[in-house]
Motif scaffolding. Structure first.
Motif, PDB file in Angstrom:
ATOM      1  N   TRP A 203      26.486  -2.933  -5.425  1.00 40.91           N
ATOM      2  CA  TRP A 203      25.576  -2.953  -4.285  1.00 40.91           C
ATOM      3  C   TRP A 203      24.170  -2.535  -4.709  1.00 40.91           C
ATOM      4  O   TRP A 203      23.989  -1.505  -5.355  1.00 40.91           O
ATOM      5  CB  TRP A 203      26.066  -2.004  -3.191  1.00 40.91           C
ATOM      6  N   ARG A 467      17.847  -5.125  -6.182  1.00 39.45           N
ATOM      7  CA  ARG A 467      18.690  -6.311  -6.379  1.00 39.45           C
ATOM      8  C   ARG A 467      18.644  -6.769  -7.841  1.00 39.45           C
ATOM      9  O   ARG A 467      19.661  -7.188  -8.400  1.00 39.45           O
ATOM     10  CB  ARG A 467      18.223  -7.443  -5.464  1.00 39.45           C
ATOM     11  N   ARG A 515      31.250 -11.526   5.915  1.00 42.22           N
ATOM     12  CA  ARG A 515      29.805 -11.342   5.758  1.00 42.22           C
ATOM     13  C   ARG A 515      29.279 -12.039   4.504  1.00 42.22           C
ATOM     14  O   ARG A 515      28.064 -12.129   4.305  1.00 42.22           O
ATOM     15  CB  ARG A 515      29.468  -9.848   5.694  1.00 42.22           C
ATOM     16  N   GLU A 516      30.199 -12.483   3.641  1.00 38.69           N
ATOM     17  CA  GLU A 516      29.826 -13.134   2.372  1.00 38.69           C
ATOM     18  C   GLU A 516      30.576 -14.458   2.244  1.00 38.69           C
ATOM     19  O   GLU A 516      31.580 -14.562   1.539  1.00 38.69           O
ATOM     20  CB  GLU A 516      30.169 -12.209   1.193  1.00 38.69           C
ATOM     21  N   GLU A 538      25.100 -12.190  -0.041  1.00 38.02           N
ATOM     22  CA  GLU A 538      24.012 -11.784   0.832  1.00 38.02           C
ATOM     23  C   GLU A 538      23.647 -10.314   0.640  1.00 38.02           C
ATOM     24  O   GLU A 538      22.479  -9.944   0.674  1.00 38.02           O
ATOM     25  CB  GLU A 538      24.405 -12.023   2.297  1.00 38.02           C
ATOM     26  N   GLY A 539      24.672  -9.482   0.434  1.00 34.14           N
ATOM     27  CA  GLY A 539      24.418  -8.052   0.360  1.00 34.14           C
ATOM     28  C   GLY A 539      24.553  -7.440  -1.016  1.00 34.14           C
ATOM     29  O   GLY A 539      24.129  -6.303  -1.238  1.00 34.14           O
TER      30      GLY A 539
END
Length: 609
Positions: A203, A467, A515-516, A538-539
């Protein structure tokens, strides 16, 4: 016989009259009067005069009243209703033009066949057309065959003359649709194939980055992502409130009215006549208090009202039943299973007598001294004169309704963005109080200055840097674990957490994976025991490994294939129709002249015309 049938079907008339307003031939009025330049809407050259728009708006307002129990009360509701009517007129014009272009017509035989074989859903739910709680089409067909009410039959005909061309158009739009068995099987597999996976996540927010972010970098980031920082307009308002909630004397007055009405019924007065005169429920009141058929446990009715039905026998008038709306006197006319045909008289608890006079007098004073003033101090001085408090500042976001606790205060959310700063509103009547508002400031829509969003932009820039760090970390871990046989065992040995999921299908993944979406697709693309490379989600960044798979049963699919094909065709029809209407609207030449006409009317009113 016919009178009985007509009486039992009275509700059908109202449902049809309301639900299919667009069918009514009120356009004939414009052909008689002529437009004389008084056109409210033009759609590809088709003109709608203001007279027709006003009639449609009145009909839509009646529909709203039938559904909600009262006419539109606020400017927000008025605007919503106006847009609904205009959109309906636009859609109607566009469809009629396409029907003519494609030569779509409806014959009398088609109308008769559709009416006999495809009754409206409201009809199918009515107990009088059911046998053993199931819709009995023979009863509906008998009703059509024996009914001589031209107005009701005309309404029914109108439904099908509006529906059938639309159905033909949908069939035309989807005539090329062929749903192969291969496609049906693929859809079924998406619903029933399942997998189990293990997932290792890296993350960005767990990565450390202490580098300072400069203003130049922040400004460049905002310029590159302007849409992310746009905000709607915000108004800051204050107000004075004059309470108008009922007190003990008002409740006593309502109970006295209920006692008087109940005594009148006990002495032989006709319930229907008393309801028309006394009930504050304007929808049912004009029909003698008739609420139609309801279920004993119907969820959209007040629980206290439903409790008042218990133990009540047909023809008996209940004791006063108190609900959030006031006091009810209830009578059951008929019982069929768990369905009841009910009438009621509603006596609300409102301001009355001396309390009403006192509140109204103070409201008049507040309005005279503070309403629609350009001097901001007028609100403060009026509040002081009446011993009221000016509220703290409230923030109102454009497009949102203004609420205080459980109450929605009408009109404010429209007025606040039309009035000049410092001006006060007209007096606004809401359930808890009379209000006068003042606009203290307005922040326009758009991208705010950097100083106002600095913290948010700094967070976004820092996350972008994190990221990059996270991707490097994920690439390093994937390379180090590549030769290990088990992702879970190898990651655990390094102190890393691996989560396992499943079994799940493509259409119903666990919330973590939902969510992914890219992870879900990868999970079904891997063979059992196979491991992915680094996946950018996305996260975060992920590595997943397939732990198992269960395939859909083809024999079960074959048994339901026909039903599946029909459902898919219906979905495609709806989608194509929506796309078709969107395309027509995008290409259409639409001129909405409401604002011009209303300005002309306002000027005429001001001139005393």
């Amino acid at each position: 016989m016919l009178r009985t049938m007509r009486s039992n079907a009275k509700w059908i008339f109202y449902i049809l009259a309301i639900a299919f307003i667009g069918w009514l031939a009120i356009g004939q009025v414009s052909s008689i009067l002529g437009t004389s330049g008084n056109v409210v809407l033009k759609v590809n050259g088709k003109e709608y005069p203001v007279t027709e728009y006003q009639q449609r708006l009145q009909l839509a307002s009646e529909q709203y009243r039938q559904q909600s129990g009262s006419a539109p009360q606020t400017r927000e509701e008025d605007q919503q209703l106006q847009e609904q009517v205009i959109n309906q007129m636009i859609s109607e014009a566009l469809l009629e033009q396409q029907y003519r272009r494609l030569g779509i017509r409806v014959s009398d035989a088609e109308v008769i066949d559709a009416a006999r074989t495809s009754p409206p859903h409201e009809v199918m739910r009515d107990p009088q057309f059911q046998t053993d709680s199931q819709f009995d089409i023979r009863k509906w067909q008998q009703f059509l065959a024996t009914n001589t009410d031209r107005q009701l039959l005309g309404q029914i005909e109108g439904i099908y003359r509006e529906q059938i061309p639309r159905i033909k158009l949908m069939q035309y739009l989807t005539s090329d649709v062929y749903v192969s068995d291969a496609k049906l099987w693929r859809i079924y597999k998406d619903q029933h194939d399942s997998v189990r996976v293990a997932a290792l996540a890296v993350w960005p927010y767990s990565m450390q980055d202490s580098t300072k972010v400069s203003d130049a970098e922040l400004s460049a980031y905002v310029d590159k992502h302007r849409d992310d920082y746009k905000r709607v307009a915000v108004a800051y308002v204050r107000f004075v409130a004059l309470a108008r909630l009922p007190n003990a004397s008002d409740s006593a007055a309502a109970r006295a009215t209920v006692a008087r009405v109940r005594a009148e019924l006990a002495h032989g007065a006709k319930f229907e006549d008393v309801a028309k005169r006394e009930s504050s429920d304007s929808v049912s009141g004009q029909n003698g208090g008739d609420l139609g058929w309801i279920k004993r446990n119907q969820s959209n009715f007040d629980p206290q009202f439903l409790a008042g039905l218990r133990g009540l026998k047909p023809g008996q008038v209940s004791a006063p039943v108190e609900s959030q709306f006031g006091y009810h006197l209830i009578r059951i006319d008929q019982v069929k299973g768990d369905s009841l045909k009910v009438r009621h008289i509603l006596i609300p608890v409102g301001l009355a007598g001396g309390h009403l006079e006192q509140v109204e007098a103070r409201a008049d004073t507040l309005e005279r001294n503070a309403a629609e003033r350009t001097d901001p101090a007028a609100l403060d001085s009026a509040a002081k004169k009446l011993g009221l408090q000016v509220s703290p500042t409230y923030q109102l976001i454009q497009g949102d309704r203004f609420t205080l606790g459980r109450y929605v205060i009408p009109d404010v959310s429209v007025w606040a963005f039309e009035a000049p700063v410092g001006e006060t509103s007209p007096i606004i009547e809401a359930t808890p109080a009379y209000y006068i508002f003042r606009v203290d400031s307005v922040v326009p829509a758009g991208v705010p200055p950097l100083d106002q969003i600095r913290d948010r932009v700094q967070g976004d820039v820092r996350l972008e840097r994190q990221r990059v760090i996270a991707q490097r970390r994920a690439d390093s871990l994937a390379a180090a674990l590549k030769s290990t046989p088990s992702l879970t065992t190898a990651a655990s040995a390094r102190g890393l957490e691996v989560q396992q999921f499943g079994p799940f299908t493509r259409l119903h993944p666990p919330s973590y994976l939902a969510r992914e979406p890219i992870l879900v697709g990868t999970a079904f693309g891997l063979g059992v025991g196979e491991r992915s490379g680094v996946i950018k989600g996305e996260g975060g960044y992920f590595v997943i490994e397939s732990l198992g798979r269960k395939l859909a049963d083809s024999s079960t699919w074959l048994a339901q294939r026909t039903t599946q094909r029909d459902q898919l065709r219906q979905a495609v029809q709806q989608s194509r129709m929506q796309q078709f209407m969107d395309a027509l609207r995008a290409k259409a030449k639409i001129v909405d002249r409401r604002k011009d006409l209303f300005k002309q009317q306002a000027s005429a009113d001001a001139a005393g015309l």
